[in-house]
Design an enzyme around this catalytic site. Structure first.
Site, PDB file in Angstrom:
ATOM      1  N   MET A 267       0.822  -1.211   0.000  1.00 27.60           N
ATOM      2  CA  MET A 267       0.000   0.000   0.000  1.00 27.60           C
ATOM      3  C   MET A 267       0.859   1.266   0.000  1.00 27.60           C
ATOM      4  O   MET A 267       2.060   1.217   0.215  1.00 27.60           O
ATOM      5  CB  MET A 267      -0.923   0.004   1.221  1.00 27.60           C
ATOM      6  CG  MET A 267      -1.947  -1.122   1.242  1.00 27.60           C
ATOM      7  SD  MET A 267      -2.991  -1.105   2.713  1.00 27.60           S
ATOM      8  CE  MET A 267      -3.939   0.398   2.462  1.00 27.60           C
ATOM      9  N   HIS A 268       0.199   2.398  -0.252  1.00 27.74           N
ATOM     10  CA  HIS A 268       0.719   3.754  -0.018  1.00 27.74           C
ATOM     11  C   HIS A 268       1.767   4.241  -1.011  1.00 27.74           C
ATOM     12  O   HIS A 268       2.111   5.417  -1.021  1.00 27.74           O
ATOM     13  CB  HIS A 268       1.307   3.899   1.395  1.00 27.74           C
ATOM     14  CG  HIS A 268       0.470   3.327   2.484  1.00 27.74           C
ATOM     15  ND1 HIS A 268      -0.829   3.720   2.709  1.00 27.74           N
ATOM     16  CD2 HIS A 268       0.744   2.385   3.425  1.00 27.74           C
ATOM     17  CE1 HIS A 268      -1.313   3.039   3.751  1.00 27.74           C
ATOM     18  NE2 HIS A 268      -0.384   2.225   4.189  1.00 27.74           N
TER      19      HIS A 268
ATOM     20  N   ASP B 259      -2.543  -4.912   0.427  1.00 21.63           N
ATOM     21  CA  ASP B 259      -2.039  -6.209   0.883  1.00 21.63           C
ATOM     22  C   ASP B 259      -2.716  -6.697   2.154  1.00 21.63           C
ATOM     23  O   ASP B 259      -3.021  -7.884   2.281  1.00 21.63           O
ATOM     24  CB  ASP B 259      -0.519  -6.184   1.033  1.00 21.63           C
ATOM     25  CG  ASP B 259      -0.001  -5.021   1.876  1.00 21.63           C
ATOM     26  OD1 ASP B 259      -0.801  -4.237   2.425  1.00 21.63           O
ATOM     27  OD2 ASP B 259       1.235  -4.882   1.964  1.00 21.63           O
TER      28      ASP B 259
END
Length: 486
Positions: free
Chosen positions: A78-79, A237
């Site tokens: 992520m991110h 995830d």
């Protein structure tokens, strides 16, 4: 029919192929490099993701009938910030989730824009790993590149784009960008304005199990796959891992003990934590979840074993542990800074309680206990919100250690369950593809049918009482070490 899950991780892409009853046919993985050009930075070239994912698809189908593939979906780190120009060319290496360069931007968002404002707009406050601070960093430090941005994407969504030509993302992954109005599942116009971007630069939003497109003809030809293969949006995830472990019902909990460590708690309804010490995100089920994240979990144990002790025999090192709950050594697992609940990317780890009689085994044990204590921090916050957590699933590399599972059970005071198939986000992605292709009516229905608990580690409540004392000591440790900065 086959369904493929693609888990785009930090060090490798892992692929899981299942059939329509959820049985795993085959798995494979492909590594790619991680770049750290400066202290605290973490980057990757998206081209590596694409090349290794394609090779992984070829590897996993070797000797199998590719015409049986019906759908592909994803779980992904992520991110991360992926930026494309108007020709859809990647403008710079992706800035990853564990990159700590955005301290100034994070402070600006939390103090000048204000935590209350951020929470009202996105249900979260700014953390250094989130995407919005990265956008502000590029805007300030790489203005020429910022001016060329045509599309902003997350890591797994770059793969979906390369397969379909569609700029897409899902709600669970988008919730970690600090750009999504999580409660209302739409882009926050105010946050886009704060970052100096427009909705036209953002991908289209989907539920994780939604079909976003089918394979591009040239990609299908290159991979030898049918053009009819459906590509589903996938999930971040942790949400994908939660699907893979069956953490989908209201109040269900999962611990993921990988490079980072997460506490994931499913919720049918949106909940906003009062102090924003943990995250309020969307779930791959179409619902929501609370999540706490520590930046170093199994990676702490790997660092201690391989870099410090210079050994790969992890099990042997655990033979010299003192009785659980009696270790006088405490470890702060802040090797890469910390996210929840402290939101401090610069703090660093420490051992406390060392003496002339401290043993190697005690320090090894302290590393594993420190990770469990740090993950308990997030669980305690969720409990303070009235969430009743009766047990937890566990996945990730740390879940392979029986002694670590026992430590978690005793530190948390709840049963810790292992599932039959520990393939985490990859399995979750494959399950999302099956739901998207209509084999199951919902994510919850498939999880109930496919995910099986095979082992439960029960807590010893007398040892839990001892660990409560240890946790009270651990809870003071951050204040003691927070001035030790990178």
């Amino acid at each position: 029919m086959y369904f493929l899950g693609v888990d785009l991780g930090t060090s490798s892409v892992k692929l899981v192929l299942i059939d329509e009853i959820g049985a795993i046919i085959r798995t494979t993985s492909r590594d790619y490099p991680l770049s750290m050009p400066h202290s605290g930075w973490s980057e990757q070239d998206p081209a590596h993701w694409w090349v290794e994912s394609k090779q992984g698809i070829c590897d996993i189908f070797e000797g199998l009938d590719k015409s049986q593939l019906a759908g592909i979906s994803f779980g992904g780190q992520m991110h991360g910030l992926v930026i494309l120009d108007e020709a859809d060319t990647v403008l710079r290496p992706a800035i990853l989730w564990n990159d700590g360069r955005t301290m100034e931007e994070t402070a600006y968002l939390n103090t000048i824009v204000g935590k209350d404002t951020l929470a009202s707009l996105t249900a979260n406050i700014a953390f250094a790993g989130f995407t919005a601070p990265k956008i502000l960093w590029v805007k300030k430090h790489e203005p020429d590149l910022f001016a060329k941005i045509s599309k902003i994407m997350l890591p797994k969504d770059y793969l979906a784009y390369k397969l379909t030509g569609v700029h897409c993302t899902d709600y669970s992954d988008a919730a970690g960008m600090l750009l999504l109005d999580v409660a209302n599942k739409c882009w926050s116009e105010e946050m886009l304005d704060i970052c100096g971007i427009t909705e036209a630069q953002m991908p289209k939003l989907f539920e994780s199990y939604d079909v976003v497109g089918t394979l591009l003809p040239d990609v299908a030809a290159e991979l030898g796959l049918p053009e009819t293969v459906k590509i589903c949006a996938g999930a971040g995830d942790n949400a994908a891992a939660a699907v893979g472990t069956g953490t989908v019902e209201n109040g269900a909990c999962n611990l993921s003990v990988g490079t980072s460590g997460t506490v994931f708690i499913a919720s049918d309804a949106f909940t906003l934590p009062d102090n924003n010490a943990i995250h309020a995100f969307a779930h791959a089920t179409g619902g929501y979840h609370l999540m706490g994240c520590i930046l170093s979990a199994a990676s702490c144990n790997k660092w201690w074993m391989e870099d410090i002790l210079k050994t790969s025999d992890f099990a042997k090192e655990q033979e010299s542990f003192v009785p659980l709950g009696t270790n006088g050594v405490v470890f702060a697992p802040y090797l890469m800074g910390e996210r929840t609940p402290h939101n401090d990317p610069q703090v660093r780890g420490a051992f406390l309680g060392l003496g002339m009689d401290t043993t190697r085994g005690q320090m090894t044990q302290a590393v594993m206990e420190g990770v469990a204590y740090a993950m308990r921090d997030s669980l305690e916050i969720a409990k303070s919100l009235g969430v009743d957590i009766q047990s937890t699933k566990i996945c990730g590399g740390g879940a392979k250690s029986p002694i670590w599972k026992q430590i978690f059970a005793n530190v948390l005071g709840i049963p810790v369950q292992s599932v039959e198939t520990e393939e985490g986000p990859g399995l979750g992605g494959a399950m999302l593809a099956a739901v998207g292709c209509g084999v199951y009516p919902s994510v919850k229905a498939m999880a109930a049918e496919v995910v099986k608990v095979t082992d439960t580690t029960m807590p010893d409540m007398e040892i839990h009482a001892l660990y409560n004392k240890g946790y009270a000591q651990f809870s003071t440790l951050y204040q003691a070490v927070k001035h030790i900065k990178a």
